[in-house]
Design a protein around this motif. Structure first.
Motif, PDB file in Angstrom:
ATOM      1  N   ASN A   1      43.883 -49.264 -28.088  1.00 48.78           N
ATOM      2  CA  ASN A   1      44.083 -48.088 -28.749  1.00 48.78           C
ATOM      3  C   ASN A   1      44.020 -47.838 -30.077  1.00 48.78           C
TER       4      ASN A   1
ATOM      5  N   ARG B   1      43.000 -42.113 -26.947  1.00 46.66           N
ATOM      6  CA  ARG B   1      42.856 -42.953 -25.693  1.00 46.66           C
ATOM      7  C   ARG B   1      41.467 -43.107 -25.047  1.00 46.66           C
ATOM      8  N   GLN B   2      40.320 -42.328 -25.661  1.00 49.98           N
ATOM      9  CA  GLN B   2      38.839 -42.526 -25.250  1.00 49.98           C
ATOM     10  C   GLN B   2      38.214 -43.668 -25.714  1.00 49.98           C
TER      11      GLN B   2
ATOM     12  N   SER C   1      39.336 -39.858 -31.318  1.00 46.50           N
ATOM     13  CA  SER C   1      39.100 -40.566 -30.129  1.00 46.50           C
ATOM     14  C   SER C   1      40.284 -40.776 -29.414  1.00 46.50           C
TER      15      SER C   1
ATOM     16  N   LYS D   1      32.818 -49.138 -24.732  1.00 47.88           N
ATOM     17  CA  LYS D   1      32.116 -49.779 -23.460  1.00 47.88           C
ATOM     18  C   LYS D   1      30.537 -49.223 -23.566  1.00 47.88           C
ATOM     19  N   ALA D   2      30.716 -47.628 -23.659  1.00 46.91           N
ATOM     20  CA  ALA D   2      29.480 -47.256 -23.728  1.00 46.91           C
ATOM     21  C   ALA D   2      28.485 -47.580 -24.803  1.00 46.91           C
TER      22      ALA D   2
ATOM     23  N   SER E   1      35.498 -36.676 -26.575  1.00 42.30           N
ATOM     24  CA  SER E   1      35.213 -36.217 -25.467  1.00 42.30           C
ATOM     25  C   SER E   1      33.916 -35.594 -25.219  1.00 42.30           C
TER      26      SER E   1
ATOM     27  N   PRO F   1      38.432 -46.840 -25.942  1.00 44.17           N
ATOM     28  CA  PRO F   1      37.799 -48.233 -25.106  1.00 44.17           C
ATOM     29  C   PRO F   1      36.465 -47.942 -24.295  1.00 44.17           C
ATOM     30  N   ALA F   2      36.716 -46.392 -23.648  1.00 41.47           N
ATOM     31  CA  ALA F   2      35.505 -46.191 -22.783  1.00 41.47           C
ATOM     32  C   ALA F   2      34.434 -45.820 -23.712  1.00 41.47           C
ATOM     33  N   LEU F   3      34.574 -45.475 -24.908  1.00 43.25           N
ATOM     34  CA  LEU F   3      33.364 -45.194 -25.703  1.00 43.25           C
ATOM     35  C   LEU F   3      32.933 -46.608 -26.253  1.00 43.25           C
TER      36      LEU F   3
ATOM     37  N   GLU G   1      28.907 -38.266 -24.646  1.00 45.88           N
ATOM     38  CA  GLU G   1      27.794 -38.362 -23.614  1.00 45.88           C
ATOM     39  C   GLU G   1      26.718 -37.478 -23.889  1.00 45.88           C
TER      40      GLU G   1
END
Lengths: 236, 236
Positions: free
Chosen positions: A225, A182-183, A180, A189-190, A163, A185-187, A166
């Motif tokens: 996930n 649920r977060q 991690s 991608k980043a 979380s 996939p977003a990580l 960034e």
């Protein structure tokens, strides 16, 4: 006048999940405490208690009081605080009766642990608390990947929950991102957008039967996930 | 044609020093390997081997080959590399003879360990290597101070050798500075000038008979140098 001694509240690190990664100290404390209070999921499962069971054997728990602690997964500080207070209430009743309470914690209890919240509340009321250190998930993940976490002596190591990713991805040295869920996939991608995937690795459920290793996330990555106990290493 | 199997080189974390902080896995590996190669100081002392002795008992070492590894304490990269090559040569001779070699490491073997250098050299030659994770010194230090290392879930944790302190003191969250030795007085001065002493703690030789705790460096601090195995925590 009689003074009744109160129990001590122990935060006991059990390592990332493999029973052989318990320390002798953790095993001795868990064997000695008459009360084991462990976090359970909404479905009633306690990963920490399962590790204790596998490490010490079912018979080591015979005669002990097993106390399930329910914590909400929430970003609302008030809701979280309330959930911690309710858990502290449950633990306090055993301490007041003079019983030592052990709370097993996955990984190491000094690093982003739920124990810390209860410890702070109970310490403020004058209760005695203690911590047994253990193997953090990121050390076990590095061992499973068979590679060091750190580079040379001029390079730091930064640990953070996903979380908070960034804020740390630009730090020098190796970055470890924990918890991690649920977060992820977003990580991922980043990391892809930053061109960091080829120097990133992922270990899911380290040391557990469903363990999954992704030593190079540019070559292979999980489809969806993963569990809460996923550790991402981003090399410099 | 006969192919002789080569041995495996194991980096085995033994934790910060207290024998009860060994994991079951570390104890099993050290008991199983016929060769124990451990770093020794110029005076011939091996702290890692002393921890193994106290944890497993002298009789567990009976019949094993004990190999002292000498490493230079130098900032000259060529001198360091040469010292690592000489140590790898010693280990290689046992691996070639088909014997597994365990190298005990204080703390966790993935974090600023000497094992990593030998592992890299021997892996490059095709030798099999493996790592057993353990309790890092900073987790044990936090437990002895009875306080968490991390703040909330929005706050990172930065680990670095003291030699790299100036690059990390401005990082957000808690900072852990390891392996201080002679550099400690200069670091304490820097923390004082920054006004950070009151939120800094020091643990020397955690879990060893000569352990010293300084939970608040603004109230009390060591007079001179401390040992190499000193850990400084600087809270946010």
């Amino acid at each position: 006048m009689e003074t009744k001694l109160k129990g001590t509240f122990y935060g006991v690190s059990v390592g990332p999940g493999a029973p052989e990664l318990l320390t002798y100290q953790a095993a001795a404390l868990l064997s000695a405490c008459p009360v084991i209070a462990s976090p359970v999921t909404a479905s009633g499962r306690s990963l920490a208690l399962e590790v204790v069971r596998r490490a010490l054997g079912e018979e080591a728990l015979a005669g002990k009081t097993l106390v399930p602690l329910r914590f909400v997964m929430s970003r609302d500080p008030e809701e979280l605080e309330n959930s911690h207070r309710l858990a502290a209430d449950r633990v306090r009743s055993y301490l007041d009766a003079g019983q030592d309470v052990a709370m097993p914690n996955i990984g190491d209890v000094s690093i982003y642990s739920t124990f810390s919240y209860l410890q702070r509340l109970l310490q403020a009321e004058g209760y005695s608390t203690a911590m047994a250190p253990g193997v953090p998930s990121f050390c076990a993940a590095a061992a499973r990947l068979n590679q060091p976490l750190t580079g040379g002596m001029d390079s730091p190591l930064t640990i953070a929950p996903v979380s908070c990713a960034e804020n740390v991805l630009d730090a020098p040295g190796t970055k470890v991102l924990m918890k991690s869920g649920r977060q992820l996939p977003a990580l991922l991608k980043a990391l892809e957008q930053r061109g960091d995937l080829a120097r990133s690795a992922l270990v899911c459920d380290c040391g557990l039967p469903n363990e999954a290793l992704y030593p190079d996330l540019s070559a292979e990555r999980p489809a969806g996930n993963t569990g809460y106990f996923s550790t991402i290493l981003v090399k410099e």
